[in-house]
Motif scaffolding. Structure first.
Motif, PDB file in Angstrom:
ATOM      1  N   ALA A  41     -26.006  -6.004  50.492  1.00  0.00           N
ATOM      2  CA  ALA A  41     -24.582  -6.183  51.237  1.00  0.00           C
ATOM      3  C   ALA A  41     -24.122  -7.602  51.367  1.00  0.00           C
ATOM      4  O   ALA A  41     -22.927  -7.809  51.214  1.00  0.00           O
ATOM      5  CB  ALA A  41     -24.513  -5.566  52.757  1.00  0.00           C
ATOM      6  N   ALA A  42     -24.698  -8.573  51.116  1.00  0.00           N
ATOM      7  CA  ALA A  42     -24.445  -9.913  51.232  1.00  0.00           C
ATOM      8  C   ALA A  42     -23.210 -10.375  50.177  1.00  0.00           C
ATOM      9  O   ALA A  42     -23.421  -9.900  49.002  1.00  0.00           O
ATOM     10  CB  ALA A  42     -25.528 -11.103  50.978  1.00  0.00           C
ATOM     11  N   PRO A  43     -22.089 -10.684  50.263  1.00  0.00           N
ATOM     12  CA  PRO A  43     -20.874 -10.963  49.309  1.00  0.00           C
ATOM     13  C   PRO A  43     -21.264 -11.995  48.127  1.00  0.00           C
ATOM     14  O   PRO A  43     -20.853 -11.782  46.985  1.00  0.00           O
ATOM     15  CB  PRO A  43     -19.954 -11.638  50.197  1.00  0.00           C
ATOM     16  CG  PRO A  43     -20.577 -12.027  51.403  1.00  0.00           C
ATOM     17  CD  PRO A  43     -21.731 -11.431  51.643  1.00  0.00           C
ATOM     18  N   ASP A  44     -22.257 -12.714  48.465  1.00  0.00           N
ATOM     19  CA  ASP A  44     -22.675 -13.843  47.320  1.00  0.00           C
ATOM     20  C   ASP A  44     -24.023 -13.356  46.559  1.00  0.00           C
ATOM     21  O   ASP A  44     -24.179 -14.199  45.779  1.00  0.00           O
ATOM     22  CB  ASP A  44     -22.910 -15.131  48.082  1.00  0.00           C
ATOM     23  CG  ASP A  44     -24.168 -15.098  48.864  1.00  0.00           C
ATOM     24  OD1 ASP A  44     -24.455 -13.920  49.336  1.00  0.00           O
ATOM     25  OD2 ASP A  44     -24.780 -16.337  49.256  1.00  0.00           O
ATOM     26  N   LEU A  45     -24.235 -12.206  46.738  1.00  0.00           N
ATOM     27  CA  LEU A  45     -25.472 -11.501  46.230  1.00  0.00           C
ATOM     28  C   LEU A  45     -25.621 -11.932  44.445  1.00  0.00           C
ATOM     29  O   LEU A  45     -26.341 -12.174  43.912  1.00  0.00           O
ATOM     30  CB  LEU A  45     -25.525 -10.031  46.205  1.00  0.00           C
ATOM     31  CG  LEU A  45     -26.892  -9.353  45.379  1.00  0.00           C
ATOM     32  CD1 LEU A  45     -28.311  -9.666  46.100  1.00  0.00           C
ATOM     33  CD2 LEU A  45     -26.585  -7.689  45.323  1.00  0.00           C
ATOM     34  N   TRP A  46     -24.397 -11.453  43.844  1.00  0.00           N
ATOM     35  CA  TRP A  46     -24.191 -11.519  42.484  1.00  0.00           C
ATOM     36  C   TRP A  46     -24.227 -12.739  41.793  1.00  0.00           C
ATOM     37  O   TRP A  46     -23.968 -13.111  40.599  1.00  0.00           O
ATOM     38  CB  TRP A  46     -23.424 -10.597  41.768  1.00  0.00           C
ATOM     39  CG  TRP A  46     -23.774  -9.235  42.065  1.00  0.00           C
ATOM     40  CD1 TRP A  46     -23.824  -8.268  43.138  1.00  0.00           C
ATOM     41  CD2 TRP A  46     -24.850  -8.650  41.106  1.00  0.00           C
ATOM     42  NE1 TRP A  46     -24.400  -7.248  42.868  1.00  0.00           N
ATOM     43  CE2 TRP A  46     -25.036  -7.249  41.814  1.00  0.00           C
ATOM     44  CE3 TRP A  46     -25.483  -8.692  40.017  1.00  0.00           C
ATOM     45  CZ2 TRP A  46     -25.794  -6.353  41.239  1.00  0.00           C
ATOM     46  CZ3 TRP A  46     -26.265  -7.996  39.072  1.00  0.00           C
ATOM     47  CH2 TRP A  46     -26.677  -6.662  39.936  1.00  0.00           C
ATOM     48  N   ASP A  47     -24.194 -13.935  42.908  1.00  0.00           N
ATOM     49  CA  ASP A  47     -23.931 -15.418  42.221  1.00  0.00           C
ATOM     50  C   ASP A  47     -25.290 -15.785  41.406  1.00  0.00           C
ATOM     51  O   ASP A  47     -25.196 -16.421  40.463  1.00  0.00           O
ATOM     52  CB  ASP A  47     -23.654 -16.159  43.417  1.00  0.00           C
ATOM     53  CG  ASP A  47     -22.454 -16.039  44.262  1.00  0.00           C
ATOM     54  OD1 ASP A  47     -21.552 -15.378  43.786  1.00  0.00           O
ATOM     55  OD2 ASP A  47     -22.161 -16.622  45.328  1.00  0.00           O
ATOM     56  N   ASP A  48     -26.431 -15.246  41.946  1.00  0.00           N
ATOM     57  CA  ASP A  48     -27.516 -15.435  41.396  1.00  0.00           C
ATOM     58  C   ASP A  48     -27.952 -14.107  40.676  1.00  0.00           C
ATOM     59  O   ASP A  48     -28.777 -13.117  41.275  1.00  0.00           O
ATOM     60  CB  ASP A  48     -28.688 -15.854  42.117  1.00  0.00           C
ATOM     61  CG  ASP A  48     -30.178 -16.125  41.322  1.00  0.00           C
ATOM     62  OD1 ASP A  48     -30.036 -15.694  40.346  1.00  0.00           O
ATOM     63  OD2 ASP A  48     -30.797 -16.882  42.109  1.00  0.00           O
ATOM     64  N   GLN A  49     -27.568 -13.636  39.394  1.00  0.00           N
ATOM     65  CA  GLN A  49     -27.769 -12.459  38.737  1.00  0.00           C
ATOM     66  C   GLN A  49     -29.279 -11.988  38.548  1.00  0.00           C
ATOM     67  O   GLN A  49     -29.361 -10.847  39.005  1.00  0.00           O
ATOM     68  CB  GLN A  49     -26.976 -12.536  37.177  1.00  0.00           C
ATOM     69  CG  GLN A  49     -25.623 -12.426  37.340  1.00  0.00           C
ATOM     70  CD  GLN A  49     -24.701 -11.655  36.274  1.00  0.00           C
ATOM     71  OE1 GLN A  49     -25.669 -11.343  35.317  1.00  0.00           O
ATOM     72  NE2 GLN A  49     -23.757 -11.291  36.384  1.00  0.00           N
ATOM     73  N   ALA A  50     -29.904 -12.897  38.269  1.00  0.00           N
ATOM     74  CA  ALA A  50     -31.216 -12.400  38.109  1.00  0.00           C
ATOM     75  C   ALA A  50     -31.952 -12.335  39.437  1.00  0.00           C
ATOM     76  O   ALA A  50     -32.797 -11.222  39.399  1.00  0.00           O
ATOM     77  CB  ALA A  50     -32.205 -13.928  37.513  1.00  0.00           C
TER      78      ALA A  50
END
Length: 370
Positions: A41-50
């Motif tokens: 649910a964290a908004p910055d989850l996809w900042d680090d795709q791996a």
């Protein structure tokens, strides 16, 4: 009157589910799911795709496990109610339906029980499978191709993606060797029981006198590495050779030196990759395979099982683990578990779940005994 002792059968199913529940540690499972849901649910989850893929993949896996367990638990309760009502009302049709559901439940609970036996360090990983033809000439090469088809068909049945890294074709027919990954959670834990020498007995389609031929192929299974796995691989330890792709293919085959062979000099481990279009992609894929095999070697050395895990199975009489007999009779038999099937065609078409489950139980029994 019902011939099935439903009370005893349901009691046994509940006992097995209770054991599975304690092995799964349901409280911890729910807590882990809640933690991962917060991370997703964290908004910055996809900042680090791996990392995002790893977190979402793990969440999906844990949710699937909990859902499977809860669903079976509910189905056992529903069966109990169905039997009670059917007995009260003397409803033969409902009892027959309950009997059929009992059979389905037994099978589903057994499958979940087998999954809980996969608790080794790397069991949850994806699998990297290498098949090599052994003694038996062209028949052995053909058998290696049959085995590759068997595992890829098994993966297709389960909707698991397969990625082929390398196929080395034999001159007349079949494969000298092939390396491919099966991308699914627990693929390594499940398929690692397939490692060893497989034996085929049949009338050779390549013999103009129609003689019976015995041939062998070796199967090696190692876990796919994750980025967190530490494998020290100095550049000086790896020799890189490039060559032209071989075998059936499209326009790029045999026109450029795009295939890559890596040799790990200290251990003599050799891997190759020729299925990508560019040399760079093939080298990257080959490096993934090499690191996976080196990790398997490292673990094997720790357990003094170097030859077994490295795939140094000679693919001959001495170390066979399963026979596929197509003539003079039809039988597939596992020599470790005694599991057998009178329908080799179905087995070679990917129907290997019974053999995999028996192998996993056999391995756990051997581990417990030691």
């Amino acid at each position: 009157m019902a011939t099935t002792d439903f009370d005893a059968e349901i009691k046994e199913l509940r006992a097995t589910l209770t054991t599975i529940g304690s092995v799964l540690d349901l409280d911890k499972l729910r807590s882990d799911i809640a933690t991962l849901e917060e991370q997703v649910a964290a908004p910055d989850l996809w900042d680090d795709q791996a990392n995002a893929q790893k977190v979402t993949g793990k969440l999906s896996e844990l949710q699937g496990t909990l859902e499977r367990f809860s669903s079976l638990d509910n189905r056992v309760d529903d069966l109990d109610v169905l039997v009670e009502l059917a007995v009260e009302e003397g409803d033969a049709d409902s009892l027959a339906e309950a009997d059929a559901e009992l059979g389905r439940l037994r099978q589903a609970v057994e499958q979940l029980e087998v999954r809980t036996l996969l608790s080794g360090e790397y069991d949850a990983r994806e699998a990297l499978v290498t098949i090599r033809s052994g003694a038996g000439g062209v028949d052995a090469a053909d058998f290696a191709e049959m085995l590759m088809r068997m595992y890829t068909r098994w993966a297709e049945r389960n909707k698991f993606p397969v990625e082929v890294f390398d196929t080395s074709y034999a001159e007349e027919a079949g494969l000298k060797s092939a390396t491919f990954a099966i991308h699914a959670p627990y693929a390594y834990g499940t398929l690692s029981v397939e490692a060893g020498t497989h034996r085929l007995v049949r009338i050779s389609p390549f013999d103009n006198q129609g003689r019976r031929q015995t041939s062998f192929a070796a199967v090696e299974v190692v876990p796919v590495l994750e980025q967190t796995d530490e494998i020290d691989l100095p550049e000086d330890d790896v020799r890189v050779d490039v060559y032209r792709s071989s075998g059936p293919g499209g326009q790029s085959v045999n026109t450029t030196d795009s295939a890559v062979r890596l040799t790990h000099i200290p251990t003599g481990t050799v891997v190759s990759c020729q299925n990508e279009k560019s040399q760079l992609q093939n080298k990257a894929s080959a490096m993934v395979i090499l690191k996976a095999k080196l990790l398997a070697l490292k673990k094997a050395e720790e357990k003094a099982q170097l030859d077994e895990l490295r795939g140094d199975v000679q693919a001959s009489w001495g170390d066979q683990m399963r026979s596929y007999v197509l003539n003079p009779y039809q039988m597939v038999k596992d020599l470790r578990t005694e599991q057998e099937s009178g329908n080799p065609q179905a087995v070679l078409d990917g129907d290997i779940d019974a053999f995999l489950e028996a192998g996993i139980r056999w391995r756990r029994g051997a581990e417990t005994a030691s």
